[in-house]
Motif scaffolding. Structure first.
Motif, PDB file in Angstrom:
ATOM      1  N   PHE A  88      -4.280  -1.439   3.502  1.00  0.00           N
ATOM      2  CA  PHE A  88      -3.403  -2.503   3.981  1.00  0.00           C
ATOM      3  C   PHE A  88      -2.052  -2.509   3.281  1.00  0.00           C
ATOM      4  O   PHE A  88      -1.005  -2.642   3.914  1.00  0.00           O
TER       5      PHE A  88
ATOM      6  N   LEU B 233      -1.634  -9.583  14.502  1.00  0.00           N
ATOM      7  CA  LEU B 233      -1.426  -9.755  13.065  1.00  0.00           C
ATOM      8  C   LEU B 233      -2.349 -10.845  12.522  1.00  0.00           C
ATOM      9  O   LEU B 233      -2.983 -10.674  11.474  1.00  0.00           O
TER      10      LEU B 233
ATOM     11  N   LEU C 103      -5.080 -10.559   9.535  1.00  0.00           N
ATOM     12  CA  LEU C 103      -4.928 -11.361   8.316  1.00  0.00           C
ATOM     13  C   LEU C 103      -6.126 -12.265   8.049  1.00  0.00           C
ATOM     14  O   LEU C 103      -6.331 -12.699   6.912  1.00  0.00           O
TER      15      LEU C 103
ATOM     16  N   LEU D  74      -9.819  -7.099   4.167  1.00  0.00           N
ATOM     17  CA  LEU D  74      -8.519  -6.650   3.659  1.00  0.00           C
ATOM     18  C   LEU D  74      -8.655  -6.243   2.203  1.00  0.00           C
ATOM     19  O   LEU D  74      -9.091  -7.025   1.363  1.00  0.00           O
TER      20      LEU D  74
ATOM     21  N   GLU E 101      -4.119 -12.629  -2.986  1.00  0.00           N
ATOM     22  CA  GLU E 101      -3.828 -13.276  -1.703  1.00  0.00           C
ATOM     23  C   GLU E 101      -2.335 -13.425  -1.453  1.00  0.00           C
ATOM     24  O   GLU E 101      -1.900 -13.500  -0.299  1.00  0.00           O
TER      25      GLU E 101
ATOM     26  N   VAL F 171      -0.884 -11.108   1.078  1.00  0.00           N
ATOM     27  CA  VAL F 171      -1.113 -11.426   2.492  1.00  0.00           C
ATOM     28  C   VAL F 171      -0.033 -12.388   2.981  1.00  0.00           C
ATOM     29  O   VAL F 171       0.505 -12.240   4.081  1.00  0.00           O
TER      30      VAL F 171
ATOM     31  N   ALA G 128       3.146 -10.457   3.442  1.00  0.00           N
ATOM     32  CA  ALA G 128       3.083  -9.624   4.654  1.00  0.00           C
ATOM     33  C   ALA G 128       3.434 -10.447   5.889  1.00  0.00           C
ATOM     34  O   ALA G 128       4.197 -10.001   6.759  1.00  0.00           O
ATOM     35  N   ALA G 129       2.891 -11.654   5.975  1.00  0.00           N
ATOM     36  CA  ALA G 129       3.161 -12.519   7.126  1.00  0.00           C
ATOM     37  C   ALA G 129       4.636 -12.915   7.187  1.00  0.00           C
ATOM     38  O   ALA G 129       5.261 -12.865   8.262  1.00  0.00           O
TER      39      ALA G 129
ATOM     40  N   LEU H  88       0.306 -18.356  11.532  1.00  0.00           N
ATOM     41  CA  LEU H  88       0.014 -17.228  10.642  1.00  0.00           C
ATOM     42  C   LEU H  88      -0.396 -17.696   9.243  1.00  0.00           C
ATOM     43  O   LEU H  88      -1.302 -17.128   8.631  1.00  0.00           O
TER      44      LEU H  88
ATOM     45  N   CYS I 239      -3.950 -18.340   8.427  1.00  0.00           N
ATOM     46  CA  CYS I 239      -4.823 -17.192   8.156  1.00  0.00           C
ATOM     47  C   CYS I 239      -4.857 -16.849   6.664  1.00  0.00           C
ATOM     48  O   CYS I 239      -5.611 -15.960   6.256  1.00  0.00           O
ATOM     49  N   ILE I 240      -4.033 -17.520   5.876  1.00  0.00           N
ATOM     50  CA  ILE I 240      -3.848 -17.149   4.467  1.00  0.00           C
ATOM     51  C   ILE I 240      -4.514 -18.194   3.568  1.00  0.00           C
ATOM     52  O   ILE I 240      -4.474 -19.396   3.850  1.00  0.00           O
TER      53      ILE I 240
ATOM     54  N   ARG J 115     -11.245 -13.050  -0.636  1.00  0.00           N
ATOM     55  CA  ARG J 115     -11.847 -12.207   0.399  1.00  0.00           C
ATOM     56  C   ARG J 115     -12.874 -11.265  -0.224  1.00  0.00           C
ATOM     57  O   ARG J 115     -12.772 -10.888  -1.389  1.00  0.00           O
TER      58      ARG J 115
END
Length: 253
Positions: free
Chosen positions: A37, A54, A58, A63, A68, A71, A74-75, A93, A96-97, A153
């Motif tokens: 990733f 995406l 995410l 991942l 975190e 992530v 990235a978004a 988005l 998702c984090i 995660r």
């Protein structure tokens, strides 16, 4: 795994497989994206993803990340690539984090450094909502509710810390124990040990807890002296700091 997949073409393969219902190919491309990733983020193909695709990536437990915050970045990088049309996706988005497991200090520094005022205001609003939900934070910490956003995660890097303890030479007498103040960290990605700053007071039999990104060490024993002292390790500043002592000296054995 499909041969010749790399970080520069894996998203293209993923999108092609999804569009043509090639489930096996999609799974292989998806597995590569999850495992690489951080490399994929540096490729132009990453910015061609739709916000739905995406968001699906995410959300995954798979991942392979160091933390975190990567992530979140990235978004925001994806949104910043086309601010005019993508700014409106910030709220979907960011859902998702796992914001609660990112250092509050790191979040505030990052938001403050954003150049786009709209993004800055949006993220501040989201962070304020998390801060205001004290009851959810308390229940999650106490284990009363299982909130996925409060857990790392499954494939995120896990660090194992070994703190204090004692040592003695082989065949040495029990009274020849040497109390240790060392702290070492095992990196589960790199499979390496790293020596970190030692405790302020060497001790064994310590009570240790990880809370809000910091490590707490309380009580313990050293040379027959039972400690009431306590300290906390701040990984951002890479140092141990004193905190209020226990009401009574404690040692678990």
């Amino acid at each position: 795994m499909v041969k010749n997949l790399d970080s520069s073409n894996c998203i293209g393969v993923y999108l092609f497989a999804d569009a043509h219902y090639c489930n096996s190919l999609k799974r292989d491309a998806e597995a590569f994206i999850f495992s690489h990733f951080l490399d994929v983020l540096g490729e132009e193909e990453f910015f061609s993803l739709s916000h739905e695709d995406l968001g699906e990536l995410l959300l995954s437990e798979k991942l392979r990340i160091d933390n975190e915050f990567q992530v979140l970045k990235a978004a925001i990088d994806w949104i910043s690539h086309d601010l005019q049309t993508r700014r409106r996706h910030i709220f979907s988005l960011v859902k998702c984090i796992r914001l609660p497991i990112i250092s509050q200090q790191q979040l505030e520094r990052y938001v403050e450094g954003l150049k786009d005022l709209g993004l800055k205001i949006g993220l501040r609003k989201i962070l304020q909502d998390y801060k205001s939900d004290f009851s959810l934070a308390r229940d999650a910490r106490m284990g009363k509710i299982n909130v996925i956003n409060w857990q790392p995660r499954q494939c995120a890097k896990k660090n194992i810390y070994v703190i204090g303890g004692y040592s003695r030479l082989q065949d040495a007498k029990w009274s020849d124990n040497i109390t240790l103040g060392n702290m070492e960290m095992f990196d589960s990605f790199k499979q390496t040990w790293t020596l970190l700053p030692p405790l302020r007071y060497a001790r064994s039999g310590i009570g240790v807890a990880a809370l809000a990104g910091r490590i707490y060490a309380v009580g313990g024993e050293s040379n027959s002296l039972i400690h009431d002292s306590a300290e906390v390790y701040d990984p951002d500043e890479r140092c141990w700091k004193p905190i209020p002592s226990l009401t009574s000296p404690r040692y678990p054995y």
